[in-house]
Scaffold this motif. Structure first.
Motif, PDB file in Angstrom:
ATOM      1  N   PRO A 178    -160.108  23.446  96.159  1.00 34.07           N
ATOM      2  CA  PRO A 178    -158.666  23.462  96.532  1.00 34.07           C
ATOM      3  C   PRO A 178    -158.203  23.816  98.072  1.00 34.07           C
ATOM      4  O   PRO A 178    -159.125  24.865  98.476  1.00 34.07           O
ATOM      5  N   ALA A 179    -157.315  23.426  98.513  1.00 38.39           N
ATOM      6  CA  ALA A 179    -156.987  23.961  99.843  1.00 38.39           C
ATOM      7  C   ALA A 179    -156.863  25.411 100.021  1.00 38.39           C
ATOM      8  O   ALA A 179    -157.049  25.820 100.972  1.00 38.39           O
ATOM      9  N   GLU A 180    -156.418  26.018  98.791  1.00 35.71           N
ATOM     10  CA  GLU A 180    -155.979  27.394  99.163  1.00 35.71           C
ATOM     11  C   GLU A 180    -157.631  28.343  99.153  1.00 35.71           C
ATOM     12  O   GLU A 180    -157.558  29.398  99.720  1.00 35.71           O
ATOM     13  N   TYR A 181    -158.588  27.714  98.420  1.00 30.51           N
ATOM     14  CA  TYR A 181    -159.906  28.203  98.603  1.00 30.51           C
ATOM     15  C   TYR A 181    -160.327  28.228 100.098  1.00 30.51           C
ATOM     16  O   TYR A 181    -160.543  29.459 100.883  1.00 30.51           O
ATOM     17  N   ARG A 184    -157.620  30.826 102.022  1.00 34.12           N
ATOM     18  CA  ARG A 184    -158.188  32.254 101.871  1.00 34.12           C
ATOM     19  C   ARG A 184    -159.398  32.803 102.709  1.00 34.12           C
ATOM     20  O   ARG A 184    -159.604  33.821 103.245  1.00 34.12           O
ATOM     21  N   ALA A 185    -160.356  31.643 102.771  1.00 38.56           N
ATOM     22  CA  ALA A 185    -161.602  32.030 103.763  1.00 38.56           C
ATOM     23  C   ALA A 185    -161.138  32.195 105.254  1.00 38.56           C
ATOM     24  O   ALA A 185    -161.781  32.960 105.855  1.00 38.56           O
ATOM     25  N   ALA A 186    -160.036  31.549 105.622  1.00 39.85           N
ATOM     26  CA  ALA A 186    -159.799  31.215 106.870  1.00 39.85           C
ATOM     27  C   ALA A 186    -159.135  32.593 106.990  1.00 39.85           C
ATOM     28  O   ALA A 186    -159.235  33.097 108.339  1.00 39.85           O
ATOM     29  N   ARG A 187    -158.149  33.251 106.523  1.00 40.52           N
ATOM     30  CA  ARG A 187    -157.719  34.484 106.600  1.00 40.52           C
ATOM     31  C   ARG A 187    -158.702  35.471 106.436  1.00 40.52           C
ATOM     32  O   ARG A 187    -158.500  36.595 107.273  1.00 40.52           O
ATOM     33  N   PHE A 188    -159.675  35.528 105.676  1.00 43.47           N
ATOM     34  CA  PHE A 188    -160.771  36.554 105.647  1.00 43.47           C
ATOM     35  C   PHE A 188    -161.528  36.397 106.821  1.00 43.47           C
ATOM     36  O   PHE A 188    -161.701  37.470 107.289  1.00 43.47           O
ATOM     37  N   ALA A 189    -161.595  35.423 107.695  1.00 45.18           N
ATOM     38  CA  ALA A 189    -162.366  35.434 108.882  1.00 45.18           C
ATOM     39  C   ALA A 189    -161.245  35.874 110.094  1.00 45.18           C
ATOM     40  O   ALA A 189    -161.883  36.623 110.809  1.00 45.18           O
ATOM     41  N   ARG A 190    -160.153  35.607 109.754  1.00 43.38           N
ATOM     42  CA  ARG A 190    -159.123  36.274 110.806  1.00 43.38           C
ATOM     43  C   ARG A 190    -159.158  37.820 110.578  1.00 43.38           C
ATOM     44  O   ARG A 190    -159.103  38.504 111.802  1.00 43.38           O
ATOM     45  N   ASP A 209    -155.958  16.409 110.488  1.00 44.96           N
ATOM     46  CA  ASP A 209    -156.045  16.865 108.993  1.00 44.96           C
ATOM     47  C   ASP A 209    -156.500  18.378 109.061  1.00 44.96           C
ATOM     48  O   ASP A 209    -155.750  19.341 108.393  1.00 44.96           O
ATOM     49  N   CYS A 210    -157.439  18.751 109.782  1.00 46.82           N
ATOM     50  CA  CYS A 210    -158.045  20.137 109.697  1.00 46.82           C
ATOM     51  C   CYS A 210    -156.998  21.018 110.241  1.00 46.82           C
ATOM     52  O   CYS A 210    -156.641  22.261 109.861  1.00 46.82           O
ATOM     53  N   SER A 211    -156.363  20.552 111.524  1.00 49.12           N
ATOM     54  CA  SER A 211    -155.379  21.423 112.088  1.00 49.12           C
ATOM     55  C   SER A 211    -154.070  21.663 111.143  1.00 49.12           C
ATOM     56  O   SER A 211    -153.568  23.022 111.057  1.00 49.12           O
ATOM     57  N   ARG A 212    -153.790  20.888 110.394  1.00 50.01           N
ATOM     58  CA  ARG A 212    -152.649  21.011 109.425  1.00 50.01           C
ATOM     59  C   ARG A 212    -152.967  21.968 108.195  1.00 50.01           C
ATOM     60  O   ARG A 212    -152.077  22.826 107.748  1.00 50.01           O
ATOM     61  N   GLU A 213    -154.236  21.703 107.782  1.00 47.98           N
ATOM     62  CA  GLU A 213    -154.637  22.780 106.629  1.00 47.98           C
ATOM     63  C   GLU A 213    -154.604  24.145 107.040  1.00 47.98           C
ATOM     64  O   GLU A 213    -154.441  24.821 106.428  1.00 47.98           O
ATOM     65  N   PHE A 214    -154.990  24.403 108.288  1.00 45.09           N
ATOM     66  CA  PHE A 214    -155.083  25.683 108.765  1.00 45.09           C
ATOM     67  C   PHE A 214    -153.836  26.249 109.520  1.00 45.09           C
ATOM     68  O   PHE A 214    -153.977  27.225 110.238  1.00 45.09           O
ATOM     69  N   SER A 215    -152.690  25.442 109.621  1.00 44.09           N
ATOM     70  CA  SER A 215    -151.703  26.022 110.577  1.00 44.09           C
ATOM     71  C   SER A 215    -151.121  27.268 110.278  1.00 44.09           C
ATOM     72  O   SER A 215    -150.513  27.935 111.180  1.00 44.09           O
ATOM     73  N   SER A 216    -151.115  27.436 109.005  1.00 41.60           N
ATOM     74  CA  SER A 216    -150.514  28.799 108.603  1.00 41.60           C
ATOM     75  C   SER A 216    -151.106  30.103 108.999  1.00 41.60           C
ATOM     76  O   SER A 216    -150.907  31.229 108.749  1.00 41.60           O
TER      77      SER A 216
END
Length: 230
Positions: A178-181, A184-190, A209-216
């Motif tokens: 799911p998108a939340e996975y 969470r991975a992006a927040r972990f990297a940040r 699509d990629c930008s929208r998924e990670f905009s937050s």
């Protein structure tokens, strides 16, 4: 001799090779790859043997006399599972978790599984990394793409779709994350990098699509139509 069944995409092929190679190194035994399953497999191509360490090997398949395996051709999967319980030299993994029985295997086994854990090749990582070295020809690649890949803040993100969506069995038994996975991975990297550059790959999708998924996440998504080919 160690023989390992090869099946699946490149990632699966690499894990299977790594497990077989590690067991062969542990016992000083030769390693052979059983490629017969790949000849009937339509979802992915055999890519493992394109590695320089494997490309010049002319004969991967040996006869089964030394393993006591009773078939010259592979049996149906349910029958193979039954045989793995009664044939001591046929090792079939029980699940995708690490199988402790692997550490007790001797130098003469047929391996059947995906072996998706680094514990299967613990202690032989350097040898396996060396096997997986592939000489890059810069003339074949877009220099800008290579430069972005070498960015120390780059993080590769693979949106796994492909056969996980189009193949009914994979969709039902494996599914997609799911998108939340990914968030969470992006927040972990940040947390560890600060402002990671996310190099996204997927199919079929777009850079937006990629930008929208990670905009937050306030990271810096970077993608192009070419990068989304799975």
């Amino acid at each position: 001799m160690i023989i390992v069944r090869i099946l699946g995409g490149l990632g699966n092929q690499m894990f299977q090779y790594a497990a077989g190679r590690s067991l062969a190194l542990r016992h000083g035994a030769p390693l052979k790859l059983d490629l017969r399953w790949m000849r009937r497999y339509s979802l992915h191509r055999l890519l493992l043997t394109q590695l320089p360490v494997l490309k010049d090997e002319p004969d991967w398949i040996e006869r089964w006399a030394h393993t006591g395996f009773p078939f010259q051709r592979h049996p149906p999967y349910p029958l193979f599972r039954l045989l793995s319980r009664v044939w001591p030299r046929v090792h079939m993994e029980r699940s995708l978790a690490f199988d402790e029985r692997f550490n007790r295997l001797g130098p003469d086994h047929f391996l059947f599984g995906y072996f998706q854990s680094p514990r299967y090749f613990a202690g032989h990582e350097d040898a396996i990394r060396e096997d997986f070295q592939y000489p890059l020809n810069p003339d074949r690649f877009d220099k800008a793409i290579l430069d972005r890949a070498m960015d120390p803040d780059a993080v590769a993100v693979q949106f796994r779709r492909g056969d996980y969506v189009t193949d009914r069995s994979n969709c039902e038994n494996i599914g997609i994350c799911p998108a939340e996975y990914y968030l969470r991975a992006a927040r972990f990297a940040r947390e560890r990098i600060g402002a990671p550059r996310l190099r996204c790959r997927s199919a079929p999708a777009s850079a937006s699509d990629c930008s929208r998924e990670f905009s937050s996440v306030r990271s810096r998504p970077s993608a192009s139509p070419r990068s989304f080919r799975n």
